[in-house]
Motif scaffolding. Structure first.
Motif, short mmCIF file in Angstrom:
data_model
loop_
_atom_site.label_atom_id
_atom_site.label_comp_id
_atom_site.label_asym_id
_atom_site.label_seq_id
_atom_site.Cartn_x
_atom_site.Cartn_y
_atom_site.Cartn_z
N ARG A 16 5.63 -25.04 41.04
CA ARG A 16 5.37 -24.05 42.09
C ARG A 16 4.97 -22.74 41.44
O ARG A 16 5.04 -22.58 40.21
CB ARG A 16 6.63 -23.85 42.94
CG ARG A 16 7.12 -25.10 43.67
CD ARG A 16 8.35 -24.79 44.51
NE ARG A 16 8.74 -25.92 45.35
CZ ARG A 16 9.53 -26.92 44.94
NH1 ARG A 16 10.03 -26.90 43.70
NH2 ARG A 16 9.84 -27.90 45.76
N SER A 17 4.59 -21.77 42.25
CA SER A 17 4.19 -20.46 41.72
C SER A 17 5.31 -19.82 40.93
O SER A 17 5.06 -19.08 39.97
CB SER A 17 3.74 -19.55 42.85
OG SER A 17 4.78 -19.36 43.80
N SER A 18 6.55 -20.10 41.29
CA SER A 18 7.70 -19.52 40.59
C SER A 18 7.83 -20.04 39.16
O SER A 18 8.55 -19.44 38.34
CB SER A 18 8.99 -19.81 41.36
OG SER A 18 9.17 -21.20 41.54
N ASP A 19 7.16 -21.14 38.83
CA ASP A 19 7.21 -21.68 37.47
C ASP A 19 6.26 -20.95 36.52
O ASP A 19 6.31 -21.17 35.31
CB ASP A 19 6.86 -23.17 37.48
CG ASP A 19 7.91 -24.01 38.18
OD1 ASP A 19 9.08 -23.94 37.76
OD2 ASP A 19 7.55 -24.71 39.15
N ASP A 22 5.37 -13.96 35.30
CA ASP A 22 4.61 -12.79 35.74
C ASP A 22 3.61 -12.38 34.66
O ASP A 22 3.79 -12.67 33.47
CB ASP A 22 5.56 -11.62 36.03
CG ASP A 22 6.44 -11.88 37.25
OD1 ASP A 22 6.07 -12.74 38.07
OD2 ASP A 22 7.50 -11.23 37.36
N TYR A 374 -0.64 -24.22 38.61
CA TYR A 374 0.77 -24.00 38.27
C TYR A 374 1.19 -24.79 37.04
O TYR A 374 1.83 -24.27 36.12
CB TYR A 374 1.69 -24.38 39.45
CG TYR A 374 1.45 -23.62 40.73
CD1 TYR A 374 0.94 -22.32 40.71
CD2 TYR A 374 1.75 -24.19 41.97
CE1 TYR A 374 0.74 -21.62 41.89
CE2 TYR A 374 1.55 -23.50 43.16
CZ TYR A 374 1.04 -22.22 43.11
OH TYR A 374 0.83 -21.54 44.28
#
Length: 526
Positions: A16-19, A22, A374
């Motif tokens: 997911r994007s959280s993986d 930043d 991702y």
């Protein structure tokens, strides 16, 4: 069950994007701009595809020349020369240790006479040539230049690459001749010579391929290759060369395996790391000095002798990974290479694999199709961390040469290779046609065979050459080589060229350097 990548980190069943950490935009940059994660050129394949090379060479120079003409007719964009083991080791075909190996894994080149035959009918200002040669790389390059001059082609019109990566020979292949310090001096002499005489030539192709073939993980392949690259750059700077004068001609060479996603991520991480090293450690100002330009070859170690046609599928997957990873040139293995040298038909089919990807698929329509994915971005970050950790270990040991002398890289690769063998033997790692989906009886296959008479023929040619040439001129030229080799302020390539022009043989000039520089013997040699 969670699957692990070749380099050891876990592959999530769902990304997911959280993986993705930043700061992705900064880590990506734009194609053709620092840190080159998305590719070294702004347009990549949207305007022209990668260079399609097919690695070839066997038997005599005449036989290999015929194969090159076949490949050029089939549409290959560049030649890639395979040399036999005696040539790779700086031995003539009539040397005692050459017995049984002449022309077997590549073409036998003993002198200018052979090199002239190898490129007969091929205009050297119209083709890019890569030569997979290391310890005697300078000698084969000079022979190539001499043939070009006979064609009326000056050095500033020649394009190509010599592998010239001796450090990896101490790690993975073993075709070294001279000790590391003398080998580094030879390499920096090549850098200086090519800057002056053959300015468009790629003076070194720093190779992870052979490490990968020996069993290195993706992270080890890139880390140890980057460490070797750092050692070469340091040696060149120590020899008085300016980084932006030689770094744009550095090139790299990687393997592409069937672990598709990890391979794409590997190539992207490698570019990013090299750009940072060149800019921050060595102060390279030119974007060309910061670019990691590389050639890729599909994984020979993953080809199987069982059900060899299945190798066509493996090679297609590997080739696509290299393209989506942003390679500058590509060699696709022939399906029969696990059995013997490729037949003409198999070599042509391997080239057609690249042509279908380039001209029938849409992967060349846009730059870096996986940017922002991702899974690929997370894997790129994972690999970057693993690579940097291994490079730090090499630095702690004093750099690549010290680590080689310590046996560090070799041990790491051997341990990895052993784990892979265990996984295949246990069935944990599936190899189609080998430990699953096997046949009760394999179909017969007739491989290409090298004529065993080649060794006697080459020996006869050498005897005739030594009888015909001016041996007094050769002896004087050999003496000049020894004098230059003994003088650290001399560039040995100039007297080497004179000797080769006088028809000194590859073995004779290599022996002259052996007398001055000695030969390398590993610490574990008894």
């Amino acid at each position: 069950m969670t699957r692990r990548a070749e380099s050891g980190f876990e592959i999530s069943p769902l990304y997911r994007s959280s993986d993705v950490k930043d700061g992705l935009d900064d880590r990506l940059g734009e194609p053709g701009s620092y840190p080159f994660t998305r590719g070294v050129y702004s347009s990549m394949y949207t305007e022209r595809p990668w260079t399609m090379r097919q690695y070839a060479g066997f038997g005599t120079a005449v036989e290999s020349n015929a194969r090159y003409h076949q490949l050029l007719k089939a549409g290959t964009m560049g030649l890639s020369v395979a040399f036999d083991l005696p040539t790779q080791m700086g031995m003539d075909s009539d040397a005692r240790l050459a017995h049984g190996e002449v022309g077997k894994v590549g073409v036998a080149i003993d002198s200018l006479d052979d090199m002239r035959l190898l490129f007969d009918g091929i205009p050297l200002d119209q083709v890019s040539t890569s030569m997979t040669i290391n310890a005697p790389a300078a000698i084969l390059l000079l022979l190539y230049q001499l043939v070009a001059e006979e064609q009326g082609v000056q050095g500033d019109r020649l394009n190509g690459t010599i592998q010239n990566d001796v450090l990896k020979e101490y790690i993975a292949r073993g075709t070294y001749i001279y000790p590391p310090a003398e080998s580094l001096r030879f390499i920096t002499d090549i850098f200086a010579y090519c800057k002056a005489e053959i300015p468009k030539w790629n003076t070194i192709s720093i190779s992870g391929y052979d490490m990968g073939e020996a069993g290195a993980t993706t992270a080890q392949e890139v880390a140890f290759t980057r460490a070797d690259g750092v050692e070469y750059v340091r040696a060149a700077i120590k020899a008085g060369l300016k980084v932006d004068d030689f770094a744009p001609r550095l090139a790299f060479f990687f393997v592409s395996r069937t672990t598709f996603l990890e391979e794409v991520a590997k190539f992207r991480a490698a570019r990013r790391i090299w750009a940072r090293i060149m800019r921050d450690e060595f102060g390279a100002q030119s974007a060309k000095s910061q670019m990691l330009r590389f050639h890729t070859q599909t994984a020979g170690v993953q080809l199987t002798a069982q059900q060899p046609e299945v190798n066509m599928v493996r090679v297609s997957v590997q080739a696509l990974a290299a393209v989506l990873g942003g390679t500058q040139s590509l060699h696709t293995n022939s399906f029969d290479e696990a059995i013997a040298l490729p037949t003409e038909k198999a070599a042509r089919l391997a080239l057609r694999t690249q042509q279908v990807i380039a001209y029938e698929s849409d992967v060349t329509a846009t730059v870096d199709p996986f940017a922002g994915s991702y899974v690929v971005e997370a894997m790129t970050d994972e690999l970057e961390s693993a690579i940097e950790a291994l490079m730090a270990q090499v630095e702690e040991l004093g750099g690549a040469v010290s680590a080689i002398e310590n046996g560090f890289q070799k041990r790491q690769i051997e341990e990895s290779a052993y784990r892979t063998a265990q996984q295949i033997d246990s069935g944990e790692r599936v190899v189609v046609g080998v430990n699953r989906f096997t046949l009760d009886e394999e179909e017969a296959y007739e491989p290409l065979r090298v004529n065993p008479a080649i060794e006697a023929d080459q020996a006869a040619h050498l005897a005739a050459l030594r009888a015909e040439r001016d041996n007094h001129a050769v002896a004087a030229a050999i003496g000049a080589i020894k004098a230059a080799a003994a003088d650290p302020n001399s560039n040995v390539l100039y007297p080497l060229k004179d000797a080769l022009r006088a028809r000194a043989t590859v073995g004779e000039v290599c022996d002259a350097l052996r007398e001055v520089w000695g030969t390398y013997k590993p610490a574990d040699t008894f």
